[in-house]
Design a protein around this motif. Sequence first.
Motif, PDB file in Angstrom:
ATOM      1  N   SER A   1       0.837  -1.203   0.000  1.00  0.00           N
ATOM      2  CA  SER A   1       0.000   0.000   0.000  1.00  0.00           C
ATOM      3  C   SER A   1       0.874   1.257   0.000  1.00  0.00           C
ATOM      4  CB  SER A   1      -0.958  -0.001   1.198  1.00  0.00           C
ATOM      5  OG  SER A   1      -0.253   0.035   2.420  1.00  0.00           O
TER       6      SER A   1
ATOM      7  N   SER B   1      -8.969   2.662   7.607  1.00  0.00           N
ATOM      8  CA  SER B   1      -9.910   1.639   8.077  1.00  0.00           C
ATOM      9  C   SER B   1      -9.476   1.007   9.392  1.00  0.00           C
ATOM     10  CB  SER B   1     -10.091   0.547   7.020  1.00  0.00           C
ATOM     11  OG  SER B   1      -8.934  -0.246   6.921  1.00  0.00           O
TER      12      SER B   1
ATOM     13  N   ALA C   1     -12.128   5.504   6.046  1.00  0.00           N
ATOM     14  CA  ALA C   1     -11.861   4.766   4.811  1.00  0.00           C
ATOM     15  C   ALA C   1     -12.174   3.280   4.968  1.00  0.00           C
ATOM     16  CB  ALA C   1     -10.402   4.949   4.405  1.00  0.00           C
ATOM     17  N   LYS C   2     -12.384   2.628   3.838  1.00  0.00           N
ATOM     18  CA  LYS C   2     -12.590   1.176   3.837  1.00  0.00           C
ATOM     19  C   LYS C   2     -11.263   0.435   3.669  1.00  0.00           C
ATOM     20  CE  LYS C   2     -17.361   1.017   2.097  1.00  0.00           C
ATOM     21  NZ  LYS C   2     -17.658   2.454   2.238  1.00  0.00           N
ATOM     22  N   GLU C   3     -10.219   1.161   3.264  1.00  0.00           N
ATOM     23  CA  GLU C   3      -8.916   0.531   3.054  1.00  0.00           C
ATOM     24  C   GLU C   3      -7.944   0.890   4.173  1.00  0.00           C
ATOM     25  OE1 GLU C   3      -7.083   0.166  -0.778  1.00  0.00           O
ATOM     26  OE2 GLU C   3      -8.845   1.001  -1.760  1.00  0.00           O
TER      27      GLU C   3
ATOM     28  N   GLY D   1      -3.501   2.799   1.553  1.00  0.00           N
ATOM     29  CA  GLY D   1      -4.620   2.509   0.657  1.00  0.00           C
ATOM     30  C   GLY D   1      -5.813   3.391   0.971  1.00  0.00           C
ATOM     31  N   GLY D   2      -6.028   3.670   2.256  1.00  0.00           N
ATOM     32  CA  GLY D   2      -7.109   4.555   2.678  1.00  0.00           C
ATOM     33  C   GLY D   2      -6.866   5.993   2.253  1.00  0.00           C
TER      34      GLY D   2
ATOM     35  N   GLN E   1      -7.752   6.175  -1.330  1.00  0.00           N
ATOM     36  CA  GLN E   1      -9.212   6.162  -1.421  1.00  0.00           C
ATOM     37  C   GLN E   1      -9.789   7.549  -1.151  1.00  0.00           C
ATOM     38  OE1 GLN E   1     -11.179   3.381   1.279  1.00  0.00           O
ATOM     39  NE2 GLN E   1     -13.117   4.465   1.047  1.00  0.00           N
TER      40      GLN E   1
ATOM     41  N   GLY F   1      -9.566  10.060  -4.003  1.00  0.00           N
ATOM     42  CA  GLY F   1     -10.640   9.850  -4.963  1.00  0.00           C
ATOM     43  C   GLY F   1     -11.989  10.294  -4.440  1.00  0.00           C
ATOM     44  N   HIS F   2     -12.275   9.979  -3.171  1.00  0.00           N
ATOM     45  CA  HIS F   2     -13.569  10.317  -2.568  1.00  0.00           C
ATOM     46  C   HIS F   2     -13.827  11.821  -2.594  1.00  0.00           C
ATOM     47  CE1 HIS F   2     -16.957  10.016   0.285  1.00  0.00           C
ATOM     48  NE2 HIS F   2     -16.452  11.115   0.817  1.00  0.00           N
TER      49      HIS F   2
ATOM     50  N   ASN G   1      -6.262   9.465  -8.675  1.00  0.00           N
ATOM     51  CA  ASN G   1      -6.097   8.500  -7.576  1.00  0.00           C
ATOM     52  C   ASN G   1      -5.837   7.088  -8.085  1.00  0.00           C
ATOM     53  OD1 ASN G   1      -8.768   8.074  -8.481  1.00  0.00           O
ATOM     54  ND2 ASN G   1      -9.334   7.178  -6.515  1.00  0.00           N
TER      55      ASN G   1
ATOM     56  N   ASP H   1      -1.327   0.116  -9.933  1.00  0.00           N
ATOM     57  CA  ASP H   1      -2.611  -0.554 -10.118  1.00  0.00           C
ATOM     58  C   ASP H   1      -2.938  -0.765 -11.597  1.00  0.00           C
ATOM     59  OD1 ASP H   1      -2.940  -0.618  -7.382  1.00  0.00           O
ATOM     60  OD2 ASP H   1      -3.984   1.311  -7.329  1.00  0.00           O
TER      61      ASP H   1
END
Length: 422
Positions: A30, A221, A244-246, A250-251, A254, A257-258, A264, A269
């Motif tokens: 990450s 997360s 975050a969910k990550e 990684g969060g 995220q 982007g959010h 992002n 990737d």
Amino acid sequence: MERLTSPPRLMIVSDLDHTMVDHHDPDNLSLLRFNSLWEHAYRHDSLLVFSTGRSPTLYKELRKEKPLLTPDITIMSVGTEITYGNSMVPDHGWVETLNNKWDLGVVKEEASKFSELKLQAETEQRPHKVSFYVDKSKAQEVTKELSQRFLKRGLDVKIIYSGGMDLDILPQGAGKGQALAYLLKKLKTEGKLPVNTLACGDSGNDAELFSIPDVYGVMVSNAQEELLKWHAENAKDNPKVIHAKERCAGGIIQAIGHFKLGPNLSPRDVSDFLECKVENVNPGHEVVKFFLFYERWRRGEVENSEAYIASLKASSHPSGVFVHPSGTEKSLRDTIDELRKYHGDKQGKKFRVWADQVLATDTTPGTWIVKLDKWEQDGEERRGCTTTVKFTAKEGEGLVWEHVQQTWSEESKVKDNSSWII
């Protein structure tokens, strides 16, 4: 910060342990995803700030252990020390601010009266921070009584409990939030207030970051109970702060982007480097993309295909030169040909490559000089080279590599000319 002639597009202010750095991720994936995103899309016009509870000593240790980028600004010791650039030049104005109603001797004297407090290592005791360990069950009681004692002694002191065991005593004007507020004010005075700022954290000492006006915030997360509790009580209705969910870095990706703060999609990737393109000419992106391909080639994660070699050679000037760290000059195209025999030689091994401080300068129309630090982690060994690349833009051909020169980085642990390829 002198390299920025206008306000930064984005300033990321991130805690390190369990936020930017995932200590449960031995491959640091990450973090490496964030690194390639930052260097290809943000380094040239944005600011990266690390805000950590670590002292300078422990911060430098972490840099040796993990593939961390070099930040523009480092805030250490729970917001009591601010430094700038590679050489970590201290902010003397911040030191003067913290001296107000602070007496280190009195703080130590009063704290020593509590048997529940266990002093942390000597490296963690700083001019404006005294740090202890305390059992979670005793933390609230000790904090309350300590505060009353300091008040009686005429001190304006802040006590921060985080991580389920760390208790830090600081000047009232200190802390990660106040350090960020000071920094934003300073940048505004210089005409360089960031267009957007994203604060990132996981524990109690990060809560202040999310209290600064007009700052976006992400709790990764894996955020600790103390931070989630603070959020539920103080900021649950604030749309600018998300959970975050990550995990960890990684969060952070995220959250970019959010909140629509910019690109992002990390180059890591993108599975096929031939498809990894950007809309505008970006020599920094070309460098990040190449060294990511180089890592995958040696790990055997891309096909041993002549199409890749042909693409690389087509992007290299016929008379292009590569200067090896040993000083030996080689043809760029010959160097690419040599890559064939290294396909998959690091398969199944801990081999990672990343670029740091990628900065491009357009010297003349259609010509760029890109400077960066290129790093390789091979098992426990880490090697780094300061790299300079000259690009030219040719119509219909995109960017062409004309000259690559590498010299061993001062921080490189290993300087083995025989095993360094490019």
